[in-house]
Design a protein around this motif. Structure first.
Motif, mmCIF file in Angstrom:
data_model
loop_
_atom_site.group_PDB
_atom_site.id
_atom_site.type_symbol
_atom_site.label_atom_id
_atom_site.label_comp_id
_atom_site.label_asym_id
_atom_site.label_seq_id
_atom_site.Cartn_x
_atom_site.Cartn_y
_atom_site.Cartn_z
ATOM 1 N N LEU A 94 32.991 68.531 44.638
ATOM 2 C CA LEU A 94 34.357 67.948 44.239
ATOM 3 C C LEU A 94 35.141 68.877 43.613
ATOM 4 C CD1 LEU A 94 33.555 64.419 43.567
ATOM 5 C CD2 LEU A 94 34.796 65.126 45.385
ATOM 6 N N ILE B 194 29.544 52.431 59.393
ATOM 7 C CA ILE B 194 29.831 52.734 57.973
ATOM 8 C C ILE B 194 28.691 53.190 57.310
ATOM 9 C CG2 ILE B 194 30.889 52.323 55.838
ATOM 10 C CD1 ILE B 194 32.927 51.867 57.813
ATOM 11 N N VAL C 217 29.208 54.799 40.033
ATOM 12 C CA VAL C 217 28.978 56.362 40.141
ATOM 13 C C VAL C 217 29.777 56.620 41.445
ATOM 14 C CG1 VAL C 217 27.340 58.147 40.469
ATOM 15 C CG2 VAL C 217 27.175 56.725 38.871
ATOM 16 N N LYS C 218 29.447 55.720 42.392
ATOM 17 C CA LYS C 218 29.929 56.162 43.674
ATOM 18 C C LYS C 218 31.440 55.873 43.529
ATOM 19 C CE LYS C 218 26.577 53.523 45.844
ATOM 20 N NZ LYS C 218 26.101 52.591 46.964
ATOM 21 N N LYS D 274 37.475 60.842 42.609
ATOM 22 C CA LYS D 274 37.706 62.132 42.406
ATOM 23 C C LYS D 274 38.140 62.786 43.506
ATOM 24 C CE LYS D 274 35.224 64.210 38.571
ATOM 25 N NZ LYS D 274 33.939 64.593 38.025
ATOM 26 N N ALA D 275 37.464 62.525 44.852
ATOM 27 C CA ALA D 275 37.819 63.003 46.146
ATOM 28 C C ALA D 275 39.220 62.751 46.323
ATOM 29 C CB ALA D 275 36.807 62.883 47.021
ATOM 30 N N GLN E 157 24.638 63.284 40.795
ATOM 31 C CA GLN E 157 26.055 63.545 40.118
ATOM 32 C C GLN E 157 26.521 64.479 39.922
ATOM 33 O OE1 GLN E 157 26.121 60.397 36.884
ATOM 34 N NE2 GLN E 157 28.340 60.370 37.174
ATOM 35 N N LYS F 141 46.149 68.215 46.324
ATOM 36 C CA LYS F 141 46.099 69.497 47.370
ATOM 37 C C LYS F 141 47.458 69.096 48.269
ATOM 38 C CE LYS F 141 43.341 72.624 47.346
ATOM 39 N NZ LYS F 141 41.878 73.036 47.453
ATOM 40 N N LEU G 116 37.363 71.080 45.787
ATOM 41 C CA LEU G 116 38.489 70.563 46.360
ATOM 42 C C LEU G 116 39.706 70.939 45.224
ATOM 43 C CD1 LEU G 116 37.809 67.152 47.608
ATOM 44 C CD2 LEU G 116 38.668 68.967 48.811
ATOM 45 N N MET H 215 32.395 51.132 64.685
ATOM 46 C CA MET H 215 32.027 52.116 63.938
ATOM 47 C C MET H 215 31.069 51.725 62.797
ATOM 48 S SD MET H 215 34.768 54.837 62.222
ATOM 49 C CE MET H 215 35.878 54.481 63.372
ATOM 50 N N GLU I 296 36.244 49.665 53.287
ATOM 51 C CA GLU I 296 35.809 50.689 54.446
ATOM 52 C C GLU I 296 35.660 50.024 55.768
ATOM 53 O OE1 GLU I 296 34.799 50.604 51.397
ATOM 54 O OE2 GLU I 296 35.245 52.684 50.451
ATOM 55 N N ARG J 128 41.780 64.469 44.163
ATOM 56 C CA ARG J 128 42.035 66.045 44.512
ATOM 57 C C ARG J 128 42.822 66.137 45.827
ATOM 58 N NH1 ARG J 128 36.678 68.122 41.045
ATOM 59 N NH2 ARG J 128 37.544 67.572 39.146
ATOM 60 N N ILE J 129 42.325 65.450 46.791
ATOM 61 C CA ILE J 129 42.935 65.898 48.177
ATOM 62 C C ILE J 129 44.310 65.518 48.124
ATOM 63 C CG2 ILE J 129 43.020 64.846 50.322
ATOM 64 C CD1 ILE J 129 39.904 64.269 50.398
ATOM 65 N N ALA K 107 37.736 50.785 59.213
ATOM 66 C CA ALA K 107 36.991 51.398 60.334
ATOM 67 C C ALA K 107 37.513 50.439 61.553
ATOM 68 C CB ALA K 107 35.624 51.075 60.051
ATOM 69 N N SER L 163 33.246 56.584 41.265
ATOM 70 C CA SER L 163 33.991 57.896 40.781
ATOM 71 C C SER L 163 34.175 58.929 41.556
ATOM 72 C CB SER L 163 33.523 57.917 39.428
ATOM 73 O OG SER L 163 32.144 58.514 39.452
ATOM 74 N N PHE L 164 33.252 59.110 42.430
ATOM 75 C CA PHE L 164 32.986 60.098 43.414
ATOM 76 C C PHE L 164 34.132 59.706 44.344
ATOM 77 C CE2 PHE L 164 28.163 60.580 43.398
ATOM 78 C CZ PHE L 164 28.187 61.243 42.293
ATOM 79 N N ARG L 165 34.306 58.759 44.938
ATOM 80 C CA ARG L 165 35.552 58.449 46.020
ATOM 81 C C ARG L 165 36.737 58.844 45.225
ATOM 82 N NH1 ARG L 165 33.359 53.538 46.783
ATOM 83 N NH2 ARG L 165 31.435 53.910 48.103
ATOM 84 N N ILE M 139 21.834 57.989 45.315
ATOM 85 C CA ILE M 139 22.277 56.991 44.524
ATOM 86 C C ILE M 139 21.686 55.731 44.638
ATOM 87 C CG2 ILE M 139 24.303 55.648 43.493
ATOM 88 C CD1 ILE M 139 25.956 58.265 43.744
ATOM 89 N N PHE N 214 26.229 58.203 49.978
ATOM 90 C CA PHE N 214 25.508 58.377 48.788
ATOM 91 C C PHE N 214 24.356 57.971 48.694
ATOM 92 C CE2 PHE N 214 30.122 58.237 47.682
ATOM 93 C CZ PHE N 214 30.580 59.712 47.665
#
Lengths: 134, 119
Positions: free
Chosen positions: A130, A3, B91-92, B98-99, A123, B106, A133, A1, B44, B102-103, B48, B94-96, A10, A7
């Protein structure tokens, strides 16, 4: 798979920041050595320039391919009192021109800022997604 | 009991992000340390591979791994940390983060709704 980090912008913006950072390093070297008459090999300092290259053929970031020397002629100034002066009283000076370096520095700064702006905007963009969500 | 529920997977992801955050902090702290090689987190790829093997994933065993990349450009003082790079990682991350959070919230609010269905 495979990856895919997803992003991409960035990584691209970061590559831009890194390239301009290197550019700044090259410019500061040129400015610091603007009057260096001895860079070894019996020559004054030769101006350096960063050569930028795309990282791959497709949509991609940037990288510094190499730092190459500016092969243009050295300038000569009349300064008979200088210990480096030749029999006619001329001294070879580096082929660095300060106005050009200042201009390149402004350009490097602006480009760095532009890349940082892309990073910030992206960002905000992802943050918008986000928010959905919540 | 199956360990591959959403909550367990998110938990594993959050753990990986927490470790990555620490790795980045460590790298930035050692920005000027001669000979320091930056730390990175492998998660990751491991996930995988585990998913591809088709077996049930045990998130207790599938943890993030710290490693030092050997293919990065090294400064004259033997250090390969680059501030811009670390900022990008941050930055990346913090995105992950946050996601995932939030999930997760939920998911919990779904459970909460189910519990309070008869109120």
């Amino acid at each position: 798979m495979r990856i895919e980090n997803g992003f991409g912008p960035i990584d691209i913006a970061v590559s831009g920041l890194r390239a301009q950072n290197k550019q700044m390093e090259v410019i500061s070297s040129n400015i610091a050595n603007a009057r260096t008459t001895d860079a070894g090999k019996g020559e004054p300092y030769r101006r350096l320039e960063a050569v930028l290259k795309t990282q791959k053929d497709d949509i991609s970031g940037v990288e510094v391919q190499k730092i190459s020397q500016d092969t243009s002629d050295f300038s000569k100034i009349l300064d008979p009192g200088n210990p480096e002066a030749d029999e006619n009283g001329y001294v070879q000076m580096p082929n660095v021109s300060l106005p050009v370096e200042m201009m390149n520095m402004s350009l490097a700064t602006r480009t760095y800022q532009a890349n940082a702006a892309v990073l910030r905007r992206y960002q905000q963009l992802v943050d918008t997604t986000l928010e959905l969500l919540r | 009991m199956s360990k591959t529920g959403i909550v367990e997977l998110l938990e594993a992801g959050l753990k990986a992000e927490a470790l990555r955050q620490r790795a980045v902090a460590n790298n930035v702290a050692n920005l000027q340390t001669p000979g320091y090689r930056r730390l990175d987190v492998k998660f990751e790829e491991l996930l995988a591979n585990a998913m591809e093997s088709g077996e049930e994933i045990d998130t207790d065993e599938l943890g993030p791994e710290l490693y030092q990349p050997k293919n990065t450009a090294v400064n004259p003082n033997g250090n390969d940390v680059n501030l811009e790079n670390e900022v990008g990682q941050l930055v990346k991350n913090s995105f992950r983060h946050k996601a995932f959070i939030r999930i997760l919230s939920k998911k919990y609010s779904q459970i909460d709704q189910a519990i309070n269905l008869n109120r």
